[in-house]
Design a protein around this motif. Structure first.
Motif, PDB file in Angstrom:
ATOM      1  N   LYS A 168       0.891  -1.228   0.150  1.00 50.55           N
ATOM      2  CA  LYS A 168      -0.008   0.140   0.075  1.00 50.55           C
ATOM      3  C   LYS A 168       1.003   1.403   0.156  1.00 50.55           C
ATOM      4  N   ASN A 169       0.624   2.201  -1.030  1.00 47.72           N
ATOM      5  CA  ASN A 169       1.410   3.649  -0.820  1.00 47.72           C
ATOM      6  C   ASN A 169       1.157   4.243   0.182  1.00 47.72           C
ATOM      7  N   GLU A 170       1.916   5.134   0.716  1.00 49.79           N
ATOM      8  CA  GLU A 170       2.081   6.056   1.833  1.00 49.79           C
ATOM      9  C   GLU A 170       1.276   7.092   1.709  1.00 49.79           C
ATOM     10  N   VAL A 171       0.951   7.353   0.303  1.00 49.74           N
ATOM     11  CA  VAL A 171      -0.031   8.467  -0.125  1.00 49.74           C
ATOM     12  C   VAL A 171      -0.711   7.957  -1.097  1.00 49.74           C
TER      13      VAL A 171
ATOM     14  N   VAL B 263       1.678   8.248   6.916  1.00 53.53           N
ATOM     15  CA  VAL B 263       2.764   8.485   7.584  1.00 53.53           C
ATOM     16  C   VAL B 263       2.671   9.815   8.408  1.00 53.53           C
ATOM     17  N   GLY B 264       3.558  10.138   9.431  1.00 57.08           N
ATOM     18  CA  GLY B 264       3.538  11.349  10.262  1.00 57.08           C
ATOM     19  C   GLY B 264       3.983  12.442   9.133  1.00 57.08           C
TER      20      GLY B 264
ATOM     21  N   GLN C 290       0.054   9.231  -6.455  1.00 51.57           N
ATOM     22  CA  GLN C 290       0.135   9.092  -7.998  1.00 51.57           C
ATOM     23  C   GLN C 290      -0.594  10.035  -9.093  1.00 51.57           C
ATOM     24  N   GLY C 291      -1.382  10.968  -8.276  1.00 52.56           N
ATOM     25  CA  GLY C 291      -1.767  11.885  -9.201  1.00 52.56           C
ATOM     26  C   GLY C 291      -3.358  11.704  -9.538  1.00 52.56           C
ATOM     27  N   THR C 292      -4.214  12.645 -10.008  1.00 53.10           N
ATOM     28  CA  THR C 292      -5.375  12.697 -10.371  1.00 53.10           C
ATOM     29  C   THR C 292      -5.424  13.463 -11.539  1.00 53.10           C
ATOM     30  N   GLU C 293      -5.755  12.694 -12.730  1.00 52.99           N
ATOM     31  CA  GLU C 293      -5.887  13.399 -14.012  1.00 52.99           C
ATOM     32  C   GLU C 293      -7.180  13.991 -14.400  1.00 52.99           C
TER      33      GLU C 293
END
Lengths: 113, 109
Positions: free
Chosen positions: B1-4, B27-28, B101-104
């Motif tokens: 799982k990505n941290e963001v 994450v903190g 990962q961004g939102t297009e």
């Protein structure tokens, strides 16, 4: 005032070669960070420098190195280039680091053939 | 799982619609950044926030530190808002930025 500048804007290299990318931060900024952005993904942290000292390093092999000069400009060096190193390399400057607003340069697009 | 994690990954809207992009992190953090990236690569910082809410023109960013969640809202969307919107967090250890990962976003006239 000039923003963050990077050179070159585009670069084509072949596997095994090395490359040096350059970044000049906004005047007064003492922190420079480097990021790699592969097509279709978010940027990945490579290095952060503050006051000419390495403050952080991402999960990249030792082929990647960087330094910051007394005028706070920075170089990113990549040795023994691989096809997978093809990416947009972004430089960001700030006063002291990630607690401050980040100002990004236009990036250097590296293509490894 | 990505941290963001960002959602959605892609979004198409009609001009004038209200848009929300979400960001969750694990994450903190010392601060959260919303960035805009146009085709060709240039990244522009939209907001940096560590608590509450910020507004700039038609853009609003909120953060809930307890829930580790942030939202970026665009009111009265316009085709010129079409871009990739990236959430990034400043890690509280080491000061590096960790990116989603961004939102297009594509806004149709």
């Amino acid at each position: 005032d000039a923003g963050v500048t990077q050179s070159p804007t585009h670069l084509i290299k072949t596997r095994g070669q090395h490359v040096t990318l350059r970044c000049s931060p906004i005047s007064g900024h003492k922190s420079v960070s480097w990021y790699q952005q592969v097509l279709g993904q978010g940027p990945q942290f490579i290095f952060q420098y503050y006051e000419k000292e390495e403050r952080g390093r991402g999960n990249f092999p030792d082929r990647f190195s960087a330094r910051q000069f007394p005028n706070y400009s920075s170089e990113l060096n990549v040795n023994a280039l691989l096809l997978g190193d093809s990416a947009l390399y972004l430089c960001a400057s700030s006063w002291t680091g990630a607690n401050n607003e980040q100002f990004f340069g236009p990036g250097t697009r590296l293509t490894v053939l | 799982k990505n941290e963001v994690e960002q959602s959605p990954q892609n979004l198409t809207a009609q001009e004038g619609e209200f848009i929300t992009i979400n960001c969750s992190y694990s994450v903190g953090i010392s601060a959260l950044h919303w960035l805009q990236q146009h085709p060709g690569g240039g990244i522009v910082s939209l907001f940096m926030l560590s608590s509450g809410k910020k507004k700039h023109g038609r853009l609003i960013a909120t953060i809930n530190i307890q829930e580790k969640h942030s939202s970026l809202h665009i009111t009265a969307s316009h085709p010129r808002d079409s871009a990739v919107y990236i959430c990034a967090v400043g890690h509280n250890q080491g000061g590096k930025l960790i990116f989603g990962q961004g939102t297009e976003l594509s806004v149709k006239p």
